[in-house]
Design an enzyme around this catalytic site. Structure first.
Site, PDB file in Angstrom:
ATOM      1  N   ARG A   1       0.824  -1.216   0.000  1.00 58.39           N
ATOM      2  CA  ARG A   1       0.000   0.000   0.000  1.00 58.39           C
ATOM      3  C   ARG A   1       0.859   1.267   0.000  1.00 58.39           C
ATOM      4  NH1 ARG A   1      -4.994  -2.031   3.833  1.00 58.39           N
ATOM      5  NH2 ARG A   1      -6.153  -2.881   2.084  1.00 58.39           N
TER       6      ARG A   1
ATOM      7  N   LYS B   1     -21.853 -16.423   0.953  1.00 58.91           N
ATOM      8  CA  LYS B   1     -23.318 -16.324   1.091  1.00 58.91           C
ATOM      9  C   LYS B   1     -24.010 -15.561  -0.024  1.00 58.91           C
ATOM     10  CE  LYS B   1     -23.317 -16.536   6.085  1.00 58.91           C
ATOM     11  NZ  LYS B   1     -23.406 -15.724   7.311  1.00 58.91           N
TER      12      LYS B   1
ATOM     13  N   GLY C   1     -10.529  -8.028  -1.901  1.00 58.56           N
ATOM     14  CA  GLY C   1     -10.719  -9.090  -0.924  1.00 58.56           C
ATOM     15  C   GLY C   1     -10.044 -10.399  -1.267  1.00 58.56           C
TER      16      GLY C   1
ATOM     17  N   GLY D   1     -14.518  -4.025   0.555  1.00 56.18           N
ATOM     18  CA  GLY D   1     -15.875  -3.500   0.771  1.00 56.18           C
ATOM     19  C   GLY D   1     -16.237  -2.454  -0.260  1.00 56.18           C
TER      20      GLY D   1
END
Ligand code: AMP
Length: 397
Positions: A37, A201, A354, A377
């Site tokens: 990063r 999910k 992710g 996210g």
């Protein structure tokens, strides 16, 4: 089409520029264990230095929950950034972030100097987008630049609140790239456009599925959520991850895809296990034929081949979420096959943060992808078609 003012559109000569970076790097005993990063932030910082700006950097690190935590200080980041930039990055060690040290350091800056503020989450107002801290941050600068995509889906002082008190709010190169690929390429893709969705999910990917069904030519489903579809279609799924409440939803999605002429691909075979463990006994069975006591932990080889073939037909591919429990090597083959297919195609390939980004990088395919999003996210919310507060707050061109 998002068309935000970028660091190429502003003149910062002699101006104080506050840059919101994502320096939330992993640290063990005060040592940075992965500096990706920091390296990724360098192009924007170097550009602003070269243009003669007074560059004031800020970022959050971890979750200090609104109070100073020495182990979450950005001091080690300042030291490492100094080495990477080849010039001093002066660290303003203020528990209040914008305190006496920061003010004095900024007042003493010459054009091209760099100062790093302390962890913005030392202030409890930060994550509440409080007015006072936003004003304090803005008081340090003439111009604001946001280059932290990972927090773009949150409205905090250091990425959104501050923009209300500055005349100019632009985006850095990292943010620009995310907007170009996740925003614009997804909304205006070269076709055929294939999206691959995996992960655990259905419930957490509903908005993504709905938004992508409006845009893609083919939607590929893998991972744990495929079992809710299999059950909905009348199959037996044993102990596989299942969200009974979402079976009807799954059927609706299949119907919607058909109505829209979108090809929706589900696994045709699965690697199943008699325990949730890498050492479990395994076998390969067709979809909907999982015996009691067994659970599906990866897509099977026929599915992997089908998905890889489908990727070959695409001109644009977006991927979010693993095809199975890839953290266990015996159930990683499906995720690896998809990563390989993306690495081998000439299509525009966009990896939505992710787990999929981690899998691609671990396999050494990182430089084969067109774009790997830096925000898990935030990239998911982009794929849901939502407006991200951190992006919206930047000025349009
Ligand atoms: P998500 O955060 O929803 O993207 O899900 C990522 C997680 O889904 C990873 O930790 C995977 O191990 C998990 N996962 C993928 N496939 C399965 C599966 N078949 N059964 C259980 N978990 C799975």
């Amino acid at each position: 089409m998002l068309n935000k003012k970028s660091v190429d559109d502003i003149n910062v000569k002699g101006l104080k520029v506050l840059v919101r970076c994502d320096f939330n790097v992993p640290m063990v005993d005060g040592k940075i264990t992965d500096e990706n990063r920091l390296v990724a932030a360098l192009p924007t910082i170097k550009k602003l230095i070269a243009d003669g700006g007074k560059v004031i950097l800020c970022s959050h690190m971890g979750k200090p929950k609104g109070e100073p935590k020495p182990e979450l200080s950005l001091a080690p980041v300042a030291a490492r950034l100094s080495e990477l930039l080849g010039q001093e990055v002066k660290f303003a060690a203020d528990a209040t972030v914008v305190g006496e040290n920061a003010k004095a350091a900024v007042a003493a800056m010459n054009d091209g100097d760099v100062v790093l503020l302390e962890n913005t989450r030392y202030r409890k107002e930060e994550t509440k987008n409080g007015e006072e801290f936003s004003k304090e941050l803005a008081s340090l600068c003439d111009v604001f630049v946001n280059d932290a995509f990972g927090t773009a889906h949150r409205a905090h002082c250091s990425n959104v609140g501050v923009t209300e008190y500055v005349d100019t709010a632009a985006v850095g190169y990292l943010m620009q790239k995310e907007i170009d690929f996740l925003g614009n390429a997804v909304n205006n893709p070269e076709r055929p456009f294939v999206a691959i969705l995996g992960g655990s999910k259905v419930s957490s990917k509903i908005s993504v599925i709905e938004n992508l069904l409006e845009k893609v030519d083919t939607l590929i489903i893998g991972g744990g959520m495929a079992y809710t579809f299999a059950k909905a279609l009348g199959g037996s799924v044993g102990n596989s991850l299942l969200e009974e409440d979402y079976c009807e939803y799954a059927l609706n999605m299949l119907k919607k895809a058909e109505e829209k002429g979108v090809k929706l691909l589900l696994p045709i075979d699965n690697v199943i296990a008699d325990d949730f463990s890498n050492d479990a006994n395994t076998q390969i069975v067709g979809t909907g034929a999982i015996p009691d006591g067994w659970e599906g932990l990866d897509i099977g080889p026929k599915t992997a081949a089908l998905y890889a073939e489908t990727v070959k037909t695409a001109k644009t591919v977006v991927w979010n979420g693993p095809m199975g429990c890839f953290e266990m090597p015996n159930f990683a083959a499906g995720t690896e096959a998809v990563a390989k297919a993306l690495a081998e195609t000439d299509a525009v390939t966009i990896i939505g943060g992710g787990d999929s980004a981690a899998a691609v990088n671990q396999l050494g395919y990182g430089d084969k992808m067109t774009h790997i999003s830096t925000g898990g996210g935030a990239s998911l919310e982009f794929l849901e078609g939502k407006e991200l507060p951190g992006v919206a707050a930047a000025n349009d061109k």
